[in-house]
Design an enzyme around this catalytic site. Structure first.
Site, PDB file in Angstrom:
ATOM      1  N   GLY A 151      36.397  55.306  46.906  1.00  0.00           N
ATOM      2  CA  GLY A 151      35.510  54.745  47.925  1.00  0.00           C
ATOM      3  C   GLY A 151      34.744  55.818  48.680  1.00  0.00           C
ATOM      4  N   ARG A 206      48.038  63.317  43.466  1.00  0.00           N
ATOM      5  CA  ARG A 206      47.538  63.592  44.818  1.00  0.00           C
ATOM      6  C   ARG A 206      48.353  64.675  45.513  1.00  0.00           C
ATOM      7  NH1 ARG A 206      46.202  57.348  46.269  1.00  0.00           N
ATOM      8  NH2 ARG A 206      44.055  57.410  45.543  1.00  0.00           N
ATOM      9  N   GLY A 226      37.494  54.862  41.044  1.00  0.00           N
ATOM     10  CA  GLY A 226      38.839  54.679  40.515  1.00  0.00           C
ATOM     11  C   GLY A 226      38.949  54.460  39.021  1.00  0.00           C
ATOM     12  N   LYS A 250      30.725  44.285  39.243  1.00  0.00           N
ATOM     13  CA  LYS A 250      29.649  43.550  39.915  1.00  0.00           C
ATOM     14  C   LYS A 250      28.507  44.417  40.412  1.00  0.00           C
ATOM     15  CE  LYS A 250      32.715  40.084  41.868  1.00  0.00           C
ATOM     16  NZ  LYS A 250      33.398  39.812  43.130  1.00  0.00           N
TER      17      LYS A 250
HETATM   18  P1  AMP Z   1      34.607  48.461  39.607  1.00  0.00           P
HETATM   19  O1  AMP Z   1      35.839  48.474  40.464  1.00  0.00           O
HETATM   20  O2  AMP Z   1      33.437  47.802  40.224  1.00  0.00           O
HETATM   21  O3  AMP Z   1      34.292  49.826  39.032  1.00  0.00           O
HETATM   22  O4  AMP Z   1      34.945  47.521  38.398  1.00  0.00           O
HETATM   23  C1  AMP Z   1      35.964  47.796  37.496  1.00  0.00           C
HETATM   24  C2  AMP Z   1      36.360  46.531  36.802  1.00  0.00           C
HETATM   25  O5  AMP Z   1      35.246  45.986  36.137  1.00  0.00           O
HETATM   26  C3  AMP Z   1      37.427  46.759  35.772  1.00  0.00           C
HETATM   27  O6  AMP Z   1      38.598  46.116  36.180  1.00  0.00           O
HETATM   28  C4  AMP Z   1      36.846  46.150  34.524  1.00  0.00           C
HETATM   29  O7  AMP Z   1      37.770  45.379  33.805  1.00  0.00           O
HETATM   30  C5  AMP Z   1      35.742  45.246  35.047  1.00  0.00           C
HETATM   31  N1  AMP Z   1      34.711  45.016  34.039  1.00  0.00           N
HETATM   32  C6  AMP Z   1      34.047  45.931  33.330  1.00  0.00           C
HETATM   33  N2  AMP Z   1      33.211  45.353  32.448  1.00  0.00           N
HETATM   34  C7  AMP Z   1      33.357  44.027  32.583  1.00  0.00           C
HETATM   35  C8  AMP Z   1      32.770  42.906  31.948  1.00  0.00           C
HETATM   36  N3  AMP Z   1      31.869  43.050  30.975  1.00  0.00           N
HETATM   37  N4  AMP Z   1      33.145  41.673  32.357  1.00  0.00           N
HETATM   38  C9  AMP Z   1      34.063  41.527  33.332  1.00  0.00           C
HETATM   39  N5  AMP Z   1      34.648  42.561  33.985  1.00  0.00           N
HETATM   40  C10 AMP Z   1      34.310  43.797  33.616  1.00  0.00           C
END
Ligand code: AMP
Length: 400
Positions: free
Chosen positions: A381, A31, A358, A202
């Protein structure tokens, strides 16, 4: 950058929110390096730079007596390294506003750099307080915002302060400008076919993004934990994979919407599965619709990797947000790595690629592929909100 900086003091909002180790050494200076072109430009054109940034969340981690841990969160931690990078002896003021800050700012000569104390030491910062912003504005002749990572926050130093500068007295720094241009290119006039790859844990975190993407992408590739909510909603067996029960109906609506709009929405045909959420768990593979009870999908499978890489390969614009699996664990990183490679390869062939968010950025960096992507966003974000079609206050404040 268009302002004539000769003889001017530029108040610059940068993002120096860098990770520090327990001895307050900077462990990743990306950064800080990102802000250097803007700072150098001001100095090279006869100006002086007054830099302000937040560092960490000092008000969330108070000392036992309720006060701010100034030793831990002081912006002085970046001053030595910044001096080395700029080859200029950078000055530091242990206040953000106040008599001392005013005096030091007033005495600043062309070619000099002053770093002010952590913006978040002032309670008015995150509230977008007007009187704090007014005091900040007094320190500089012009205002530059180069902190894309906080552009979605209407804070005093990112947004409110800009209202005290007229048109021609405020502008984006180079980093911010590149982020805005990359996102606008993707949203307004992307080369086609345009493919979005969306992963992460999610569905609920990315509802707005998914809804909006279906309006304008040609292909939507879904991976990560969120895929299993879609698969289950379609009637698949996903074992103990991550599922948001209350988002199944929404998943079906999104699938329907994609169909009506002629968007090719792909879910992973197969998955790398495990009997536990652990890198040392037993690993196997399965059709994503037939994951045995007691097992969970932790990465997209080999067929899905091939299929997704094929779509990416044929794309002219690629937007990627979120990992394809639990890439922090080596055994479930292959899907994310395959996508990173495919995006880099397509970029080499002339596609425009934007990686934002991220974890996908971390994956691209870990693999040393950042230089092979058209634009790697520094603002997780903020980029997400921009792509969702929201107006970012930090951007609007400069443009109006
Ligand atoms: P996000 O911050 O929404 O981009 O989510 C990132 C996180 O999603 C990471 O820490 C991953 O470990 C988790 N992730 C990715 N695929 C899976 C999965 N199949 N089951 C559980 N967690 C997951």
């Amino acid at each position: 950058m268009k302002i004539d900086y000769k003889g001017k003091k530029a108040l610059v909002r940068v993002d120096f929110n860098v990770p520090l180790d327990s001895n307050f050494n900077i462990t990743d200076d990306t950064r800080i390096r990102g802000a250097l072109p803007t700072i150098r430009h001001i100095l090279d054109n006869g100006g002086a730079a007054i830099l302000m940034s937040h560092l960490g969340r000092p008000t969330k981690k108070l000392l036992p007596d309720g006060s701010i841990d100034k030793e831990k969160f002081t912006l002085n931690h970046v001053v030595g390294h910044l001096s080395e990078l700029l080859n200029v002896k950078v000055k530091f003021c242990n206040e953000l506003v106040g008599d001392k800050a005013q005096k030091m700012a007033a005495g600043l000569q062309p070619g000099e750099v002053l770093v002010l104390e952590n913006t978040r030491f002032e309670p008015g910062e995150t509230k977008g307080d007007e009187s704090l912003a007014k005091q900040l504005a007094k320190l500089g002749d012009v205002y530059v915002n180069d902190a894309f990572g906080t552009a979605h926050r209407a804070h005093a130093s990112t947004t409110t302060v800009a209202q005290f500068f007229g048109k021609g007295e405020k502008e984006f720094g180079f980093l911010m400008d590149a982020e805005v241009k990359a996102a606008q290119k993707m949203l307004r006039n992307p080369p086609r076919p345009l493919t979005a790859i969306i992963g992460g844990a999610k569905v609920s975190d990315k509802i707005l993004l998914l809804e909006r993407l279906i309006d304008f992408v040609d292909n939507l590739l879904i991976g990560g934990g969120m895929a299993y909510t879609f698969v289950k909603a379609q009637g698949g067996n996903v074992g103990k994979s991550l599922v948001e029960e209350d988002k199944q109906e929404l998943a079906l609506t999104l699938l329907e919407k994609a169909k009506n709009k002629g968007v090719q929405l792909l879910l992973p045909e197969d998955s790398a599965i495990a009997d536990q959420f652990d890198n040392s768990a037993k690993v196997s593979s399965a059709n994503s619709h037939a994951i045995p009870d007691g097992w969970m999908g932790l990465d997209i499978g080999e067929k899905a990797r091939k299929a997704y890489a094929g779509v990416v390969h044929d794309s002219k614009a690629i937007l990627w947000n979120g990992p394809m699996g639990v890439f922090e664990m080596d055994n479930f990183a292959a899907g994310t790595k395959a996508i990173a490679k495919a995006v880099a390869k397509a970029t080499q062939k002339g596609a425009f690629s934007l990686v934002g968010g991220g974890d996908s950025v971390a994956a691209v960096n870990q693999m040393g592929l950042a230089d092979e992507i058209s634009h790697v966003s520094t603002g997780g974000g903020a980029m997400l909100e921009f792509l969702e079609g929201k107006e970012l206050p930090g951007i609007k404040a400069i443009e109006e």
